[in-house]
Design an enzyme around this catalytic site. Structure first.
Site, short mmCIF file in Angstrom:
data_model
loop_
_atom_site.label_atom_id
_atom_site.label_comp_id
_atom_site.label_asym_id
_atom_site.label_seq_id
_atom_site.Cartn_x
_atom_site.Cartn_y
_atom_site.Cartn_z
N TYR A 76 -3.90 -1.20 -5.10
CA TYR A 76 -4.45 -0.37 -4.04
C TYR A 76 -5.95 -0.61 -3.90
CZ TYR A 76 -5.38 3.81 -1.27
OH TYR A 76 -5.78 4.67 -0.28
N LYS A 82 -7.80 -2.16 -0.60
CA LYS A 82 -8.74 -1.34 0.16
C LYS A 82 -10.15 -1.92 0.15
CE LYS A 82 -5.89 1.79 1.64
NZ LYS A 82 -5.62 1.97 3.07
#
Length: 294
Positions: free
Chosen positions: A160, A164
């Site tokens: 993640y 991101k």
């Protein structure tokens, strides 16, 4: 194209990840404003329920379409459906994202890759279709929902965090490339922890049950920032959440201290002591397209 498609009245808003979490709340907020909605998520049945809620909330018209944004052809078909029905898209909000909890070496490669495909490749697919349309029309707002974890790295969510961080770079690049197009705006909205169901649906290889951190804000806070972004006359990026700026300051200016305390801090606030078996969660099924809460 029929007369309805040529209507230039209410806004046409396309939202990915609309089946739950921030995406769903964004859809309902625009529905209350009388927008015409194009809703997308992997979970078709849940998406249809959201479409009904949006109609009750005041949406002028709603299209609900099961879509895996990691597949470029499916995203292209989604925009084609929007143009066929409504003739244009005024706002595109990409909020679909997934995460996995666990040490990097414990998360299977296919789960890591799936998260990157959804969070980064999927976002790029949405951005590409939106910007091609906006540049042809000469106007439109693209909102990419990123994360505080796109500028501050933390343990136990490596896929993640990596996706991101890359998304933040993509937003900046797209802002640069559309700078000469005054009607086309690109916005990055970066939430801190948010109180959504993602903790229960995420992949988990950490061995303990994740929980909503006490620092989390409600989804409505993020939605307000999304809507405000699409009312601006220029591109923008905004951190959303009371802990974002202190966390970023500590990460940048006290890196050794940050790295020393962030692991113990997350083990206390982000996980319970309840054991849990390894699970792929929503990495490969359409049960949870809402944005991760960080």
């Amino acid at each position: 194209m029929d007369n309805h498609s040529q209507d230039t009245g209410s806004q046409v808003v396309l939202i990915t990840g609309a089946s739950s979490g921030i995406g769903k709340e964004t859809a309902l907020r625009y529905a209350e404003r009388g927008a015409r909605l194009v809703l997308a998520a992997r979970s078709g049945d849940t998406l249809e329920e959201v479409a009904v809620e949006c109609k009750r909330a005041g949406a002028s018209d709603v299209i609900a379409r099961s879509t895996d944004i990691a597949e470029a052809d499916q995203v292209s078909d989604l925009f084609d459906a929007a143009l066929e029905q409504f003739g244009r898209v005024d706002v595109a909000v990409q909020s679909a994202a997934i995460t996995a909890f666990g040490r990097f070496v414990d998360v299977p490669a296919e789960v890591f890759d799936g998260i990157v495909r959804t969070n980064l490749i999927g976002a790029a697919n949405v951005a590409r279709c939106a910007l091609v349309h906006f540049e042809e029309r000469g106007s439109g707002h693209l909102v990419l929902v990123g994360s505080l974890l796109g500028v501050t790295a933390v343990p136990y969510q490596a896929a993640y965090v990596a996706s991101k961080f890359a998304l933040c770079g993509l937003v900046r690049t797209l802002r640069q490339e559309t700078h000469h197009l005054p009607g086309v705006r690109v916005h990055g909205v970066y939430p801190g922890p948010v109180d959504t169901p993602v903790y229960a649906t995420a992949s988990n290889f950490y061995g303990r049950t994740p929980r909503v951190p006490p620092t989390a804000v409600p989804p409505s806070t993020i939605v307000t920032s999304i809507v405000r972004a699409t009312e601006r006359k220029r591109s923008s990026e905004r951190q959303v959440g009371w802990m974002n700026r202190p966390a970023i300051a500590a990460y940048r200016f006290m890196p050794a201290m940050f790295d020393a305390v962030i692991g113990p801090f997350l083990r206390v606030v982000a996980f319970t002591n309840e054991p849990v078996d390894p699970t792929e969660g929503n990495a490969f099924v359409g049960s949870g397209d809402e944005p991760s809460t960080q």
